[in-house]
Design a protein around this motif. Structure first.
Motif, PDB file in Angstrom:
ATOM      1  N   VAL A 183      57.428  30.687  17.392  1.00 34.77           N
ATOM      2  CA  VAL A 183      58.259  31.528  16.531  1.00 34.77           C
ATOM      3  C   VAL A 183      57.723  31.489  15.103  1.00 34.77           C
ATOM      4  O   VAL A 183      57.593  32.526  14.437  1.00 34.77           O
ATOM      5  CB  VAL A 183      59.734  31.067  16.563  1.00 34.77           C
ATOM      6  CG1 VAL A 183      60.532  31.735  15.436  1.00 34.77           C
ATOM      7  CG2 VAL A 183      60.369  31.397  17.899  1.00 34.77           C
ATOM      8  N   PHE A 184      57.419  30.276  14.624  1.00 36.64           N
ATOM      9  CA  PHE A 184      56.855  30.111  13.283  1.00 36.64           C
ATOM     10  C   PHE A 184      55.559  30.907  13.137  1.00 36.64           C
ATOM     11  O   PHE A 184      55.379  31.664  12.175  1.00 36.64           O
ATOM     12  CB  PHE A 184      56.599  28.627  13.010  1.00 36.64           C
ATOM     13  CG  PHE A 184      55.956  28.347  11.681  1.00 36.64           C
ATOM     14  CD1 PHE A 184      56.732  28.146  10.544  1.00 36.64           C
ATOM     15  CD2 PHE A 184      54.576  28.289  11.550  1.00 36.64           C
ATOM     16  CE1 PHE A 184      56.150  27.886   9.312  1.00 36.64           C
ATOM     17  CE2 PHE A 184      53.974  28.035  10.326  1.00 36.64           C
ATOM     18  CZ  PHE A 184      54.767  27.837   9.208  1.00 36.64           C
ATOM     19  N   LEU A 185      54.652  30.742  14.106  1.00 37.27           N
ATOM     20  CA  LEU A 185      53.362  31.425  14.046  1.00 37.27           C
ATOM     21  C   LEU A 185      53.516  32.930  14.155  1.00 37.27           C
ATOM     22  O   LEU A 185      52.899  33.697  13.392  1.00 37.27           O
ATOM     23  CB  LEU A 185      52.467  30.909  15.174  1.00 37.27           C
ATOM     24  CG  LEU A 185      51.076  31.536  15.301  1.00 37.27           C
ATOM     25  CD1 LEU A 185      50.263  31.317  14.039  1.00 37.27           C
ATOM     26  CD2 LEU A 185      50.344  30.982  16.505  1.00 37.27           C
ATOM     27  N   ASN A 186      54.352  33.387  15.083  1.00 36.05           N
ATOM     28  CA  ASN A 186      54.538  34.821  15.293  1.00 36.05           C
ATOM     29  C   ASN A 186      55.150  35.493  14.075  1.00 36.05           C
ATOM     30  O   ASN A 186      54.740  36.589  13.681  1.00 36.05           O
ATOM     31  CB  ASN A 186      55.411  35.070  16.521  1.00 36.05           C
ATOM     32  CG  ASN A 186      54.724  34.679  17.810  1.00 36.05           C
ATOM     33  OD1 ASN A 186      53.536  34.350  17.807  1.00 36.05           O
ATOM     34  ND2 ASN A 186      55.439  34.693  18.913  1.00 36.05           N
ATOM     35  N   MET A 187      56.154  34.846  13.480  1.00 38.95           N
ATOM     36  CA  MET A 187      56.786  35.433  12.305  1.00 38.95           C
ATOM     37  C   MET A 187      55.840  35.444  11.110  1.00 38.95           C
ATOM     38  O   MET A 187      55.906  36.330  10.262  1.00 38.95           O
ATOM     39  CB  MET A 187      58.070  34.679  11.970  1.00 38.95           C
ATOM     40  CG  MET A 187      59.231  35.052  12.854  1.00 38.95           C
ATOM     41  SD  MET A 187      59.644  36.817  12.687  1.00 38.95           S
ATOM     42  CE  MET A 187      60.581  37.103  14.197  1.00 38.95           C
ATOM     43  N   ALA A 188      54.946  34.442  11.047  1.00 43.37           N
ATOM     44  CA  ALA A 188      53.954  34.425   9.971  1.00 43.37           C
ATOM     45  C   ALA A 188      53.024  35.634  10.092  1.00 43.37           C
ATOM     46  O   ALA A 188      52.745  36.323   9.104  1.00 43.37           O
ATOM     47  CB  ALA A 188      53.154  33.125  10.016  1.00 43.37           C
ATOM     48  N   ILE A 189      52.568  35.908  11.311  1.00 43.08           N
ATOM     49  CA  ILE A 189      51.664  37.048  11.531  1.00 43.08           C
ATOM     50  C   ILE A 189      52.403  38.364  11.355  1.00 43.08           C
ATOM     51  O   ILE A 189      51.899  39.311  10.737  1.00 43.08           O
ATOM     52  CB  ILE A 189      51.041  36.966  12.935  1.00 43.08           C
ATOM     53  CG1 ILE A 189      50.174  35.711  13.057  1.00 43.08           C
ATOM     54  CG2 ILE A 189      50.204  38.217  13.237  1.00 43.08           C
ATOM     55  CD1 ILE A 189      49.651  35.454  14.452  1.00 43.08           C
TER      56      ILE A 189
END
Length: 208
Positions: A110-116
């Motif tokens: 979730v952290f990585l996806n929202m960052a992208i």
């Protein structure tokens, strides 16, 4: 008229509106997904899921600005290419996040996806402000904000809820997982709209 006559701008704004689902629309449904599929309690949504989501968005918006400045030195089309790449990267990452059984790994995704998903926004905003006539930038900003809320945050989000409700009798609580998987098609639609804009922008760059 200044906006409508600029077809590259029109397609870019439309692409941004649809693609906003990957951040705004997903953000609306993910808490319910973690509660249904990972057994997360309401207090955990605020204490654990919230920081993972917010941290990713803060990182993405900040990094997107730096990346946008670097890419913008080369060409406007490069910023649109980066947005298209973000859409294609998000599809497998979101699918993995929806299917992984470990809650910590899912939260990390979730952290990585929202960052992208948040990083592409500064890129597209810089791109449309560059190709937009300076006399129409205020109107363009209003259009992109309104269209993103109508399409990405409302219509696309409603579609996911409707699909989940329709599949609930046969799939139960897992219906939302499958509905969100279908929702990744909005990434493809957004990428396609960005691609149309990219071709028009490159044609203008070639004539310049």
């Amino acid at each position: 008229k200044l906006i409508w006559d600029n077809k590259a701008l029109v397609w870019l704004l439309l692409g941004q509106a649809v693609a906003s689902f990957v951040s705004v629309g997903m953000m609306a449904w993910l808490p319910m997904f973690f509660m249904r599929s990972h057994g997360m309690g309401m207090s955990q949504v605020g204490a654990i899921f919230g920081p993972a989501l917010c941290g990713g968005m803060v990182l993405g918006m900040s990094a997107g600005g730096f990346v946008g400045n670097w890419v913008a030195k080369r060409s406007v089309s490069g910023m649109v290419v980066a947005a298209i790449c973000a859409m294609f990267v998000l599809i497998p990452l979101n699918l993995l996040m929806l299917w992984v059984t470990s809650m910590p790994i899912a939260l990390a995704l979730v952290f990585l996806n929202m960052a992208i998903a948040s990083a592409y926004t500064p890129l597209t905003m810089a791109a449309w402000q560059t190709i937009c006539d300076s006399r129409a930038r205020g109107t363009a900003a209003g259009i992109t904000s309104l269209s993103s809320q109508i399409l990405g945050a409302a219509v696309c989000t409603y579609i996911i809820g409707a699909i989940s409700d329709a599949w609930a009798p046969s799939m139960g609580a897992e219906s939302l997982r499958y509905a969100l998987m279908v929702g990744q098609s909005f990434c493809l639609i957004g990428a396609a709209l960005f691609f149309v804009s990219l071709r028009l922008i490159r044609a203008d760059e070639a004539r310049a």
